[in-house]
Scaffold this motif. Structure first.
Motif, PDB file in Angstrom:
ATOM      1  N   PRO A  10       0.688  -1.372   0.065  1.00  0.00           N
ATOM      2  CA  PRO A  10       0.060  -0.017  -0.194  1.00  0.00           C
ATOM      3  C   PRO A  10       0.759   1.408  -0.031  1.00  0.00           C
ATOM      4  N   SER A  27      -5.965   4.217  -0.710  1.00  0.00           N
ATOM      5  CA  SER A  27      -6.112   2.629  -0.751  1.00  0.00           C
ATOM      6  C   SER A  27      -5.226   2.263  -1.887  1.00  0.00           C
ATOM      7  N   GLU A  42      -7.210  11.222   0.588  1.00  0.00           N
ATOM      8  CA  GLU A  42      -8.239  10.383   1.287  1.00  0.00           C
ATOM      9  C   GLU A  42      -9.373  11.424   1.475  1.00  0.00           C
TER      10      GLU A  42
END
Length: 325
Positions: free
Chosen positions: A257, A279, A301
């Motif tokens: 990630p 993500s 985000e």
């Protein structure tokens, strides 16, 4: 323990056939509750034999196998199998039964009433992406290969099994359908959180699907059991390194990630910099960098900047963190 969260433990399990052939020799493995463990290895490494010993389609010669702390060898094998979902390569649907009837097979054997079976079958068909109004009354020959495989998954989940065993479940369909089925199954697993043991010969499928991967050698010898990131970064032996492949560094980017390597965003470069979601993987970030010809991407985000990833950080990425189950 909840039926959706049963651990599986194999301790010193072996299988020797009457002619002396050693299929599995001293195999031990722990699959934690809610985890998807992958068994992978060349032909003759005992993958499918191990899977079938868990539900006693093959009786082990020695060792202990427990599910949710209970020894499977001390249980009635028929009752045991009704608590274990089983998905095979060619699905094995009953051709003379409708899709709804196929999904309800185990529930009928358990004595559920017809209304409950029908409701559960329709619920599972909806969950695997098959509209019950459209597909429930069809027969297997009226479905595509990918659709039949989804019905097989729905049937395996219908009676809320303790664990799910999957033997080469997606290998009989073409690569495009296989990738879509894998993605759909991972979304489904995020919802149902079953304990799953999956057999495959495809390293890319193993890396994409598995929480942990067991690499097997001839005779069911365990070479390494690790997360995808650990397997790609630190293969335990030359044999594992050769099996994983020379391009393991590229594969590792797909399971790391961006949040593992991102740093604080450069405030001077926030405006106009290409972005990736928090993500995303390093593979995603590198693809954007190469497409946009930029040395870094902004990580966001909910639309807000939370970090940045540079091209140098991608290639110096550490071993991916192990996500607890």
């Amino acid at each position: 323990m909840d039926a959706t969260a049963a651990s599986i433990n194999l301790v010193d399990v072996g299988k020797v056939y009457p002619d002396g052939t050693v299929a599995v020799d001293g195999f031990s493995l722990e699959v934690r509750a809610g985890e998807l463990a992958v068994l992978i290895g060349a032909s003759g490494s005992g993958k499918s034999t191990i899977l079938r010993m868990i539900n006693r389609l093959i009786e082990p010669t020695r060792g202990t196998i427990t599910i949710d702390g209970r020894n499977v060898l001390e249980q009635d094998p028929v009752r045991l199998r009704r608590q274990i979902g089983y998905v095979i390569q060619n699905v094995g649907l009953f051709p003379h039964q409708t899709v709804r009837a196929n999904v309800g097979t185990v529930a009928r054997l358990l004595g559920w009433d017809r209304r409950r079976i029908s409701e559960r079958a329709d619920e599972l068909l909806e969950m695997v992406g098959l509209d019950p109004a459209r597909y429930a009354r069809r027969y297997p020959h009226e479905l595509s290969g990918g659709q039949r495989q989804r019905v097989g998954v729905a049937r395996a989940l219908a009676a809320d099994p303790l664990v799910l065993l999957m033997d080469e479940p997606f290998s009989a369909v073409d690569p495009i359908v296989r990738a879509r089925l894998q993605e759909e199954f991972l979304r489904l697993q995020a919802t149902v959180r079953k304990t799953i043991v999956l057999v495959t010969h495809d390293i890319d499928e193993a890396i994409r699907m598995g929480d942990r991967i067991a690499v097997l050698a001839d005779g069911g010898r365990l070479l390494q059991y690790a997360t995808p990131g650990e397997l790609l970064s630190r293969p335990a032996s030359t044999q594992v390194r050769d099996f994983v492949g020379a391009d393991r560094g590229i594969r590792r980017l797909a399971v790391t990630p961006v949040r593992d390597v991102m740093t604080a965003p450069d405030s001077a470069a926030v405006d106009g910099r290409p972005t990736v979601d928090v993500s995303a993987t390093l593979h995603d970030a590198l693809a954007v960098m190469l497409t946009e010809d930029t040395p870094a991407v902004l990580v966001t985000e909910d639309g807000n900047p939370v970090g940045q990833v540079t091209r140098a950080a991608v290639f110096e990425a550490p071993v991916p963190k192990t996500t607890p189950v």
